[in-house]
Structures are given as structure tokens and as C-alpha cells.
Design a protein around this motif. Structure first.
Motif, PDB file in Angstrom:
ATOM      1  N   GLN A   4       0.829  -1.207   0.000  1.00  0.00           N
ATOM      2  CA  GLN A   4       0.000   0.000   0.000  1.00  0.00           C
ATOM      3  C   GLN A   4       0.864   1.258   0.000  1.00  0.00           C
ATOM      4  OE1 GLN A   4      -3.196   0.109  -0.499  1.00  0.00           O
ATOM      5  NE2 GLN A   4      -3.355  -2.113  -0.526  1.00  0.00           N
ATOM      6  N   ASP A   6       3.914   1.461  -1.199  1.00  0.00           N
ATOM      7  CA  ASP A   6       4.520   1.536  -2.525  1.00  0.00           C
ATOM      8  C   ASP A   6       3.530   2.098  -3.542  1.00  0.00           C
ATOM      9  OD1 ASP A   6       6.885   0.510  -1.580  1.00  0.00           O
ATOM     10  OD2 ASP A   6       6.481  -1.549  -2.251  1.00  0.00           O
ATOM     11  N   LEU A   7       2.281   1.630  -3.482  1.00  0.00           N
ATOM     12  CA  LEU A   7       1.269   2.127  -4.414  1.00  0.00           C
ATOM     13  C   LEU A   7       0.988   3.612  -4.205  1.00  0.00           C
ATOM     14  CD1 LEU A   7      -1.290  -0.826  -4.457  1.00  0.00           C
ATOM     15  CD2 LEU A   7       0.297  -0.152  -6.263  1.00  0.00           C
ATOM     16  N   ALA A   8       0.960   4.042  -2.955  1.00  0.00           N
ATOM     17  CA  ALA A   8       0.739   5.461  -2.665  1.00  0.00           C
ATOM     18  C   ALA A   8       1.896   6.304  -3.198  1.00  0.00           C
ATOM     19  CB  ALA A   8       0.568   5.664  -1.167  1.00  0.00           C
ATOM     20  N   VAL A  10       3.874   5.538  -5.727  1.00  0.00           N
ATOM     21  CA  VAL A  10       3.785   5.539  -7.188  1.00  0.00           C
ATOM     22  C   VAL A  10       2.696   6.510  -7.642  1.00  0.00           C
ATOM     23  CG1 VAL A  10       3.141   4.122  -9.184  1.00  0.00           C
ATOM     24  CG2 VAL A  10       4.737   3.233  -7.490  1.00  0.00           C
ATOM     25  N   LYS A  11       1.567   6.518  -6.944  1.00  0.00           N
ATOM     26  CA  LYS A  11       0.473   7.422  -7.300  1.00  0.00           C
ATOM     27  C   LYS A  11       0.916   8.880  -7.170  1.00  0.00           C
ATOM     28  CE  LYS A  11      -4.342   8.439  -6.311  1.00  0.00           C
ATOM     29  NZ  LYS A  11      -5.502   8.137  -5.491  1.00  0.00           N
ATOM     30  N   ARG A  12       1.634   9.204  -6.096  1.00  0.00           N
ATOM     31  CA  ARG A  12       2.126  10.571  -5.929  1.00  0.00           C
ATOM     32  C   ARG A  12       3.091  10.946  -7.049  1.00  0.00           C
ATOM     33  NH1 ARG A  12       2.396   8.993  -0.581  1.00  0.00           N
ATOM     34  NH2 ARG A  12       4.631   8.598  -0.755  1.00  0.00           N
ATOM     35  N   CYS A  13       3.982  10.029  -7.395  1.00  0.00           N
ATOM     36  CA  CYS A  13       4.943  10.294  -8.472  1.00  0.00           C
ATOM     37  C   CYS A  13       4.229  10.496  -9.806  1.00  0.00           C
ATOM     38  CB  CYS A  13       5.947   9.153  -8.587  1.00  0.00           C
ATOM     39  SG  CYS A  13       7.118   9.066  -7.225  1.00  0.00           S
ATOM     40  N   LEU A  14       3.213   9.695 -10.065  1.00  0.00           N
ATOM     41  CA  LEU A  14       2.455   9.824 -11.310  1.00  0.00           C
ATOM     42  C   LEU A  14       1.709  11.154 -11.358  1.00  0.00           C
ATOM     43  CD1 LEU A  14       1.589   8.522 -13.937  1.00  0.00           C
ATOM     44  CD2 LEU A  14      -0.260   7.391 -12.701  1.00  0.00           C
ATOM     45  N   GLU A  15       1.115  11.550 -10.239  1.00  0.00           N
ATOM     46  CA  GLU A  15       0.429  12.845 -10.194  1.00  0.00           C
ATOM     47  C   GLU A  15       1.415  13.985 -10.411  1.00  0.00           C
ATOM     48  OE1 GLU A  15      -1.445  12.593  -6.390  1.00  0.00           O
ATOM     49  OE2 GLU A  15      -3.159  11.463  -7.167  1.00  0.00           O
ATOM     50  N   ASP A  16       2.611  13.887  -9.827  1.00  0.00           N
ATOM     51  CA  ASP A  16       3.645  14.900 -10.048  1.00  0.00           C
ATOM     52  C   ASP A  16       4.049  14.948 -11.514  1.00  0.00           C
ATOM     53  OD1 ASP A  16       3.663  15.563  -7.378  1.00  0.00           O
ATOM     54  OD2 ASP A  16       5.459  14.374  -6.899  1.00  0.00           O
TER      55      ASP A  16
END
Length: 76
Positions: A4, A6-8, A10-16
Motif C-alpha cells: 500500500q 509503494d502504491l501510494a 507511485v500514485k504521488r509520483c504519477l500525479e507529479d
């Protein structure tokens, strides 16, 4: 780290990344003097067109019905 976490991350990096790409696109538009027309989408060369006409039934004379066995025999 848990999955969880790691997924969070990755999600933050993708949003950035999405935000940064948006800023970059806006800055490029500003340098060019306004919004520019997008180039027309190109058709992929490896695209295969499938016809709407039915297939020749002669192609399937020796084929088994998947999961049902051959036409002239009973399924086990």
C-alpha cells in the motif's frame, strides 16, 4: 514498506509527472504564441482491417468445438 505504501508513492509520483507535463505543455504554448493545432493522428502501419463479411465456413470443417469435442462424437 508495504504494498500500500509503494502504491501510494507511485500514485504521488504519477500525479507529479502529470502536473509537470501539463506545466511544460503550457510553457511551450506560451513560447509559441498561443495554442497550436495538434497534428492529425497518424494511422499505425501494422493495423489490420477485419471485414464485416462472414468467414468461409469451409475453414471450419475439421475444427473441434472448443470444450465440446468433435461434431460427430459425444463429449466425455
Amino acid at each position: 514498506m508495504s504494498v500500500q505504501d509503494d502504491l501510494a508513492a507511485v500514485k504521488r509520483c504519477l500525479e507529479d509527472l502529470v502536473r509537470t507535463v501539463g506545466q511544460l505543455e503550457r510553457s511551450i504554448e506560451a513560447e509559441r504564441g498561443g495554442p497550436s493545432a495538434a497534428p492529425p493522428p497518424s494511422r499505425p502501419e501494422n493495423l489490420v482491417t477485419i471485414p464485416d463479411t462472414p468467414y468461409d465456413s469451409g475453414l471450419w470443417t475439421d475444427a473441434d468445438d472448443e470444450g465440446l469435442g468433435a461434431r460427430d462424437r459425444h463429449a466425455p
